[in-house]
Write an enzyme that holds these catalytic residues in place. Structure first.
Site, PDB file in Angstrom:
ATOM      1  N   ASP A 166       1.042  -0.972  -0.277  1.00 45.53           N
ATOM      2  CA  ASP A 166       0.276  -0.163   0.035  1.00 45.53           C
ATOM      3  C   ASP A 166       0.981   1.062   0.282  1.00 45.53           C
ATOM      4  O   ASP A 166       1.315   1.509   0.952  1.00 45.53           O
ATOM      5  CB  ASP A 166      -1.068   0.060   0.925  1.00 45.53           C
ATOM      6  N   ARG A 230     -12.977  -1.876  -9.070  1.00 43.86           N
ATOM      7  CA  ARG A 230     -13.616  -1.076 -10.273  1.00 43.86           C
ATOM      8  C   ARG A 230     -12.914  -1.712 -11.623  1.00 43.86           C
ATOM      9  O   ARG A 230     -11.501  -2.764 -11.330  1.00 43.86           O
ATOM     10  CB  ARG A 230     -12.802   0.117 -10.145  1.00 43.86           C
ATOM     11  N   GLU A 259     -16.313  -7.244 -22.351  1.00 41.72           N
ATOM     12  CA  GLU A 259     -15.117  -8.429 -23.494  1.00 41.72           C
ATOM     13  C   GLU A 259     -14.662  -9.680 -22.779  1.00 41.72           C
ATOM     14  O   GLU A 259     -15.178 -10.239 -22.931  1.00 41.72           O
ATOM     15  CB  GLU A 259     -13.915  -7.509 -23.361  1.00 41.72           C
ATOM     16  N   HIS A 271     -21.399  -6.406  -9.107  1.00 46.58           N
ATOM     17  CA  HIS A 271     -21.482  -5.438  -8.473  1.00 46.58           C
ATOM     18  C   HIS A 271     -22.194  -5.251  -6.863  1.00 46.58           C
ATOM     19  O   HIS A 271     -22.812  -5.284  -6.782  1.00 46.58           O
ATOM     20  CB  HIS A 271     -21.812  -4.169  -8.820  1.00 46.58           C
ATOM     21  N   GLY A 273     -20.602  -6.619  -4.191  1.00 47.49           N
ATOM     22  CA  GLY A 273     -19.614  -6.576  -2.870  1.00 47.49           C
ATOM     23  C   GLY A 273     -20.351  -5.481  -1.670  1.00 47.49           C
ATOM     24  O   GLY A 273     -19.746  -6.300  -0.506  1.00 47.49           O
TER      25      GLY A 273
HETATM   26  C1  MLT Z   1     -18.227   0.415  -2.950  1.00 46.01           C
HETATM   27  O1  MLT Z   1     -17.480   1.542  -3.644  1.00 46.01           O
HETATM   28  O2  MLT Z   1     -18.789   1.403  -1.824  1.00 46.01           O
HETATM   29  C2  MLT Z   1     -18.498  -0.554  -3.463  1.00 46.01           C
HETATM   30  O3  MLT Z   1     -17.778  -0.679  -4.902  1.00 46.01           O
HETATM   31  C3  MLT Z   1     -19.675  -0.250  -3.402  1.00 46.01           C
HETATM   32  C4  MLT Z   1     -20.739   0.830  -3.755  1.00 46.01           C
HETATM   33  O4  MLT Z   1     -20.164   1.094  -5.184  1.00 46.01           O
HETATM   34  O5  MLT Z   1     -21.949   0.576  -3.652  1.00 46.01           O
END
Ligand code: MLT
Length: 386
Positions: A166, A230, A259, A271, A273
Site C-alpha cells: 500500500d 473497479r 469483453e 457488483h 461487494g
Molecule cells: C463501493 O464503492 O463502496 C462499493 O463498490 C459498493 C458500492 O459501489 O456501493
C-alpha cells in the site's frame, strides 16, 4: 428547511437521521445536499444552493469530484462502512475460484434428466473440477485500507500467507494489521510470489490499468486474480490472453464488461461487494451523519475533495472553503478584523489544491460579511452558521 435529494434508494435508517429541519425526497429540484449510491453524476448541473454530496459507499468515480471542489461542493464518502461486506465477498471469491464452484454447479445442473444415473455421473465427472485449498497458499493484496486490511487479517486466520503493498498505508491501518501480514514497498514483491492477488485501491487516472501486461508477466503461472474494486483497474486487453494461456487460472470480477462475459475462467459478479443489508445500512447512516454535521456545523469528516476539519464554536461559525495557496488566510482575517470581528478560534486544513478554514467568530457579524469574505481572491465559498 434543508432539501436533501436522494439519487438512489437509501436505507431508511440513514434518512431517518434527518429531523424536521430536512425535507428528504427523490425529486428535490434545488437541493442543499444530495445522497447518492452509484448514480452517475458527471453530466449533472449543480444548483448554487448545493452544499454537499454524500456517497453511501467508498468509490466516488460516479461523481465529478474536482468540478464539485471548484464549486465549493464538499463530497463525502463512507470509508470502511461496507468493508466487512466486501471482505466476505473476497473470501467467497478466493474459495469459489479455487474450487471451481461456479463451473461445477453449472455442470451438476446439466445432469438433470439422467434419472438414477446422476450419482454415478457425478462420481465419474467430478475430477474435472479439482481445485487447490487456500490454506498454506500466498495471498497478495494491493491496497491495505479498510477493505484490504480486513481481507488480510481474515486470510491469515484461514491459514494463508499474506503479503501486501500500500503506497499510502496509514499508521492506523498498519496498527490494525495482523503481525503475520508481510508488507512490502514494491508491488512487484506482491505479484511475483502470490497464488492469489486481490486489488483494493480506488479507481482514478493513476490507478487505471494497475494490473497490466507487465504486472501479469511477473505473476506466478496459474495465479488467480480477484478484482472487486473497479473493472478499469485491470487492463482487459492484457488479461484475456493470460486467461486463454492459463497464466491466470481465474479472474473474479465484480464489474463485468462485454469483453470478459462468457470468457472461460472468468467469474463475473453483478457488483455485489457491498450488497448486504448491513453494509447498506452502515453506509446510509454514515453518509447522512456526515452531511448533517457539515450542513449544521460546517464540520468536514471523510471528504474526498476537501480536508477533514472540525471545531466546536462558542460564537458564530464561519466556514471558508478556499484554494490551498498563500495569503488567503491573512486576507480573510484582515476582512474580519476590519469589520471589528474577533476570532476566538480557528482551524485550517488543506488537502491537495483545496483548503478549509473554520472560524469561531465573535462580534457584530453583519449579513454582508459572507459577501466580503467571498470576494477574497481564491476563496471558493463562505457560509456563516449560527
Ligand atoms: C463501493 O464503492 O463502496 C462499493 O463498490 C459498493 C458500492 O459501489 O456501493
Amino acid at each position: 428547511m434543508y432539501d436533501i435529494l436522494t439519487l438512489n434508494k437509501i436505507a431508511a435508517c440513514g434518512t431517518d437521521n434527518f429531523d424536521s429541519k430536512y425535507n428528504v425526497s427523490d425529486s428535490a429540484a434545488d437541493p442543499d445536499a444530495i445522497l447518492v449510491r452509484s448514480a452517475k453524476m458527471h453530466d449533472m448541473e449543480f444548483g448554487k444552493k448545493l452544499l454537499a454530496i454524500g456517497r453511501a459507499g467508498a468509490g466516488v468515480n460516479n461523481i465529478p469530484v474536482d468540478k464539485c471542489a471548484e464549486q465549493g461542493i464538499v463530497v463525502f464518502n463512507t470509508p470502511g462502512a461496507n468493508a466487512n461486506a466486501v471482505k466476505e465477498l473476497v473470501l467467497t471469491a478466493l474459495l469459489i475460484s479455487s474450487r471451481r464452484v461456479p463451473d461445477a454447479m453449472v455442470w451438476a445442473q446439466s445432469l438433470k434428466g439422467n434419472g438414477d444415473e446422476v450419482g454415478a455421473m457425478v462420481e465419474k465427472g467430478k475430477s474435472q473440477f479439482v481445485g487447490p485449498e487456500i490454506a498454506g497458499k500466498t495471498l497478495g493484496i494491493i491496497g491495505l485500507g479498510a477493505i484490504g486490511g480486513l481481507v488480510a487479517n481474515a486470510a491469515v486466520a484461514l491459514g494463508m500467507n499474506v503479503v501486501g503493498f500500500d503506497q499510502f498505508l496509514s499508521v492506523n491501518a498498519a496498527l490494525h494489521l495482523d503481525p503475520r501480514v508481510k508488507t512490502v514497498s514494491d508491488p512487484k514483491d506482491v505479484y511475483s510470489v502470490s497464488d492469489y492477488v486481490t486489488i483494493h485501491v480506488p479507481y482514478n487516472p493513476q490507478t487505471k490499468g494497475t494490473v497490466n501486461a507487465d504486472v501479469i508477466s511477473i505473476m506466478k503461472d496459474g495465479a488467480r486474480l480477484i478484482n472487486l474494486a473497479r473493472g478499469e483497474l485491470v487492463d482487459t486487453a492484457a488479461l484475456l490472453p493470460a486467461l486463454e494461456s492459463g497464466k491466470i487460472a481465474a479472474y473474479v470480477c465484480d464489474f463485468p464488461s462485454e469483453e470478459i462475459l462468457g470468457v472461460k475462467n472468468v467469474i463475473a459478479l453483478p457488483h455485489l461487494g457491498a450488497s448486504t443489508p448491513e453494509a447498506e445500512d452502515n453506509c446510509a447512516v454514515m453518509a447522512a451523519k456526515e452531511l448533517i454535521d457539515y450542513i449544521e456545523n460546517g464540520n468536514i469528516r471523510n471528504s474526498v475533495n476537501f480536508p477533514n476539519a472540525s471545531m466546536q464554536a462558542s460564537g458564530t461559525k464561519i466556514v471558508v472553503l478556499h484554494k490551498n495557496v498563500p495569503s488567503v488566510i491573512s486576507k480573510v482575517t484582515d476582512v474580519l478584523g476590519s469589520a471589528g470581528i474577533n476570532i476566538e478560534n480557528m482551524v485550517n486544513a488543506s488537502k491537495k489544491e483545496y483548503a478549509c478554514t473554520l472560524i469561531d467568530a465573535c462580534g457584530d457579524i453583519h449579513s454582508d460579511i459572507a459577501d466580503k469574505l467571498g470576494a477574497v481572491e481564491n476563496v471558493i465559498r463562505v457560509r456563516v452558521i449560527g
